[in-house]
Design a protein around this motif. Sequence first.
Motif, mmCIF file in Angstrom:
data_model
loop_
_atom_site.group_PDB
_atom_site.id
_atom_site.type_symbol
_atom_site.label_atom_id
_atom_site.label_comp_id
_atom_site.label_asym_id
_atom_site.label_seq_id
_atom_site.Cartn_x
_atom_site.Cartn_y
_atom_site.Cartn_z
ATOM 1 N N PRO A 47 8.915 1.998 -5.942
ATOM 2 C CA PRO A 47 9.160 3.251 -5.224
ATOM 3 C C PRO A 47 10.646 3.581 -5.137
ATOM 4 C CG PRO A 47 8.578 1.502 -3.690
ATOM 5 C CD PRO A 47 8.373 0.947 -5.057
ATOM 6 N N VAL A 48 10.986 4.841 -5.401
ATOM 7 C CA VAL A 48 12.361 5.326 -5.263
ATOM 8 C C VAL A 48 12.404 6.435 -4.213
ATOM 9 C CG1 VAL A 48 13.281 4.629 -7.493
ATOM 10 C CG2 VAL A 48 11.925 6.727 -7.326
ATOM 11 N N ALA A 49 11.395 6.448 -3.365
ATOM 12 C CA ALA A 49 11.300 7.330 -2.198
ATOM 13 C C ALA A 49 10.239 6.700 -1.307
ATOM 14 C CB ALA A 49 10.902 8.746 -2.605
ATOM 15 N N PRO A 50 10.192 7.045 -0.017
ATOM 16 C CA PRO A 50 9.115 6.525 0.831
ATOM 17 C C PRO A 50 7.753 6.898 0.245
ATOM 18 C CG PRO A 50 10.847 7.435 2.185
ATOM 19 C CD PRO A 50 11.201 7.800 0.769
ATOM 20 N N MET A 51 6.876 5.914 0.097
ATOM 21 C CA MET A 51 5.574 6.108 -0.550
ATOM 22 C C MET A 51 4.487 5.449 0.279
ATOM 23 S SD MET A 51 5.845 7.477 -3.827
ATOM 24 C CE MET A 51 4.690 6.603 -4.888
ATOM 25 N N ALA A 52 3.248 5.932 0.092
ATOM 26 C CA ALA A 52 2.080 5.301 0.691
ATOM 27 C C ALA A 52 1.082 4.986 -0.421
ATOM 28 C CB ALA A 52 1.448 6.205 1.740
ATOM 29 N N TYR A 53 0.392 3.862 -0.277
ATOM 30 C CA TYR A 53 -0.547 3.403 -1.313
ATOM 31 C C TYR A 53 -1.868 3.016 -0.667
ATOM 32 C CZ TYR A 53 3.786 2.780 -4.003
ATOM 33 O OH TYR A 53 4.998 2.975 -4.629
ATOM 34 N N ALA A 54 -2.960 3.308 -1.365
ATOM 35 C CA ALA A 54 -4.272 2.791 -0.979
ATOM 36 C C ALA A 54 -4.426 1.398 -1.579
ATOM 37 C CB ALA A 54 -5.375 3.706 -1.485
ATOM 38 N N VAL A 55 -4.772 0.437 -0.732
ATOM 39 C CA VAL A 55 -4.966 -0.948 -1.193
ATOM 40 C C VAL A 55 -6.443 -1.102 -1.524
ATOM 41 C CG1 VAL A 55 -4.663 -3.383 -0.629
ATOM 42 C CG2 VAL A 55 -3.090 -1.680 0.324
ATOM 43 N N CYS A 123 -10.241 1.653 3.514
ATOM 44 C CA CYS A 123 -9.394 0.622 2.907
ATOM 45 C C CYS A 123 -8.083 0.564 3.678
ATOM 46 C CB CYS A 123 -9.122 0.916 1.426
ATOM 47 S SG CYS A 123 -8.009 2.317 1.131
ATOM 48 N N ASP A 124 -7.348 -0.504 3.473
ATOM 49 C CA ASP A 124 -5.996 -0.583 4.035
ATOM 50 C C ASP A 124 -5.070 0.334 3.243
ATOM 51 O OD1 ASP A 124 -6.993 -2.470 5.717
ATOM 52 O OD2 ASP A 124 -6.026 -4.187 4.746
ATOM 53 N N CYS A 125 -4.053 0.857 3.922
ATOM 54 C CA CYS A 125 -3.021 1.658 3.250
ATOM 55 C C CYS A 125 -1.658 1.034 3.527
ATOM 56 C CB CYS A 125 -3.054 3.106 3.732
ATOM 57 S SG CYS A 125 -4.485 4.027 3.139
ATOM 58 N N ARG A 126 -0.811 1.080 2.542
ATOM 59 C CA ARG A 126 0.491 0.421 2.615
ATOM 60 C C ARG A 126 1.604 1.442 2.451
ATOM 61 N NH1 ARG A 126 1.960 -4.769 -1.235
ATOM 62 N NH2 ARG A 126 3.710 -5.599 -0.024
ATOM 63 N N VAL A 127 2.493 1.501 3.445
ATOM 64 C CA VAL A 127 3.673 2.374 3.378
ATOM 65 C C VAL A 127 4.870 1.521 2.972
ATOM 66 C CG1 VAL A 127 5.213 3.886 4.682
ATOM 67 C CG2 VAL A 127 2.759 3.909 5.156
ATOM 68 N N VAL A 128 5.586 1.962 1.939
ATOM 69 C CA VAL A 128 6.752 1.227 1.442
ATOM 70 C C VAL A 128 7.961 2.151 1.482
ATOM 71 C CG1 VAL A 128 7.749 -0.042 -0.494
ATOM 72 C CG2 VAL A 128 5.290 -0.181 -0.052
ATOM 73 N N VAL A 129 9.035 1.659 2.098
ATOM 74 C CA VAL A 129 10.251 2.459 2.265
ATOM 75 C C VAL A 129 11.406 1.797 1.536
ATOM 76 C CG1 VAL A 129 11.850 3.472 3.919
ATOM 77 C CG2 VAL A 129 9.448 3.186 4.536
ATOM 78 N N PRO A 130 11.917 2.420 0.461
ATOM 79 C CA PRO A 130 13.137 1.905 -0.162
ATOM 80 C C PRO A 130 14.348 2.394 0.632
ATOM 81 C CG PRO A 130 12.335 3.792 -1.395
ATOM 82 C CD PRO A 130 11.375 3.583 -0.255
ATOM 83 N N PRO A 183 -4.416 -0.712 8.712
ATOM 84 C CA PRO A 183 -5.758 -1.200 8.356
ATOM 85 C C PRO A 183 -6.836 -0.119 8.447
ATOM 86 C CG PRO A 183 -5.202 -1.864 10.596
ATOM 87 C CD PRO A 183 -3.990 -1.166 10.055
ATOM 88 N N LYS A 184 -7.825 -0.255 7.582
ATOM 89 C CA LYS A 184 -9.093 0.481 7.659
ATOM 90 C C LYS A 184 -8.919 1.988 7.844
ATOM 91 C CE LYS A 184 -11.876 -3.425 9.276
ATOM 92 N NZ LYS A 184 -12.541 -3.540 7.962
ATOM 93 N N VAL A 185 -8.305 2.640 6.874
ATOM 94 C CA VAL A 185 -8.180 4.096 6.863
ATOM 95 C C VAL A 185 -9.371 4.665 6.098
ATOM 96 C CG1 VAL A 185 -6.722 6.046 6.226
ATOM 97 C CG2 VAL A 185 -5.670 3.880 6.925
ATOM 98 N N VAL A 186 -10.036 5.641 6.697
ATOM 99 C CA VAL A 186 -11.233 6.231 6.083
ATOM 100 C C VAL A 186 -10.816 7.228 5.004
ATOM 101 C CG1 VAL A 186 -13.296 7.624 6.519
ATOM 102 C CG2 VAL A 186 -12.550 5.905 8.192
ATOM 103 N N GLY A 187 -11.587 7.292 3.925
ATOM 104 C CA GLY A 187 -11.309 8.234 2.843
ATOM 105 C C GLY A 187 -11.171 9.663 3.346
ATOM 106 N N GLY A 188 -10.151 10.389 2.858
ATOM 107 C CA GLY A 188 -9.890 11.763 3.268
ATOM 108 C C GLY A 188 -9.041 11.912 4.505
#
Length: 553
Positions: A47-55, A123-130, A183-188
């Motif tokens: 990531p070269v900007a703050p990003m969020a990912y579905a795990v 699913c879990d979601c992951r926020v990554v901040v460079p 943790p445990k974010v619902v789809g949508g």
Amino acid sequence: MEDDFSRAVEDGLKLSKRLVLPGGAAPPRPPAGMERYAAPDVASLLPVAPMAYAVVTDPAAVDSPDVPSYQPHVYGRLNPPALIPLQMREVDLRVDCAAGCATAEVTLRARWWLHCLTRSRDCDCRVVVPMGEEGSILGAEVTVGKISYNTHVIDVDDNNAVRIAKTEGAGLLKRQFFSLTIPKVVGGEDIFATIRWSQKLLYDNGHFSVDIPFRFPQYVNPLPKLFTKKEKIQLIVNSGVSKEVLLQGTSHPLKEKSRQGEKMCFLHEAVVENWSIKDFTFAYSVYSGDVSGGVLVQRSTLRDYDDRDMFCIFLLPGNKQNRKVFRKAVVFIVDTSASMQGKPIENVKNAISTALSELAKGDYFNIVTFNDELHSFSSCLEKVNEKAIENAINWMNLNFVAQGGTDIVHPLNEALALLSNSHETLPQIFLVTDGSVEDERNICHTLKTELTNRGSMSPRISTFGLGSYCNHYFLRMLASIGKGHYDAAFDTGSIEGRMLQWFQKASTTIVTNISIDATQDCQVFEVSPLLASLSGCHLSSCQEKVTSDLHIY
């Protein structure tokens, strides 16, 4: 760690091909270099900007939440999980710069949505901040539906502190990245995040600048027909002095909204087709023909974990081109243990060769290498001239051989002995290592006593760490005790450039042993040396004197 992360993102982008987005749009295409049989470029997936990912562990759950489509069933589970980059719906960036504090405080508000999971699954979601130069996370708040998460500072020595189970939910991936798992974010569902971090405000040749990671890849852009993308960037600059401030450039079209004394406010707000594809950069200079400075005061607020007030006293070297710097007596201490083999030791040798060529006539130098044994270029300090530098480079070509272990005490003692007679110059030690040492506390205590006994012209000790296995905390402490500068390179490609910047910062002293007397009402001092002989202090309730140096960067 970076390779594992990149492979997970690669798997996530492949999985996203299953999606049929609203309007029948094609799924996001992986970046160039990800075709079959082609190894992906690791750097392009970080990531070269703050990003969020579905795990994602179950590929069968991957589908558009709004327009479910027929998908062939996928068997099995992903181990390790794939990371699918989430689309971003909103972004708001605020940057507060204070020249005296030498830091920029960054606040980012963003909204992502879990666009790649059916609404019947979670699913879990992951926020990554460079984070930029010397970044440090200040806090994060995340809201999903009716549930909120936020970071909290815990005193590990407090017996009454809440016990928290160890988790991999948050932490530093590497020096520049902060990661937080929801943790445990619902789809949508929408993910609202407010993330705050600080990073170093750079100062070079009279210019202040800030560089915020803000490059979003194409596949985080939602469809323009469905979502209006509004980009907002707010910049607040406190120059700290009443001198003329000259803008040197900016990456985004900022408009000046207000100017009150030493504080200026700029704003960029626009509806965009795509999110920013370049880092947010801003540079300015404070015009002054001579040394100038000021005091910045910040009161604590009710939300601050640390309830002490804080002030900064800072000095700027001015723009005089003919200003003289101290003559120097320099000793380079270089780790040549077995772990330095290959490119690290070659890059260090190249950097020192360049640094030697930048020494002025009247300066003195020496070079000490250490592993299990200790070797010196000369038995005494050599005066700088073309012949001496040529001999030193030839000596390095023969003696920079990586082998053996790491013994840091003996070379430090050797350097102190060499600088015991420094010919009325400013003595400096430059230590470069990629290893860790034992008995760090005793080393720091012994050096502090030795430097104190030598008085005002004791050697300045600057330290440089290589790689992630180095004891960087010890090197920071050593540089702080020695009134020097600490820096590091975590990859071989950046060693030479960062070492030269580090050397130039430490070797341009124009005023030394600046003293600051605390007032009668200030009893406890906690000092942090920052930028250009600038001291940041926490106020509490004994008198103490603070000393520092002023450099031209």
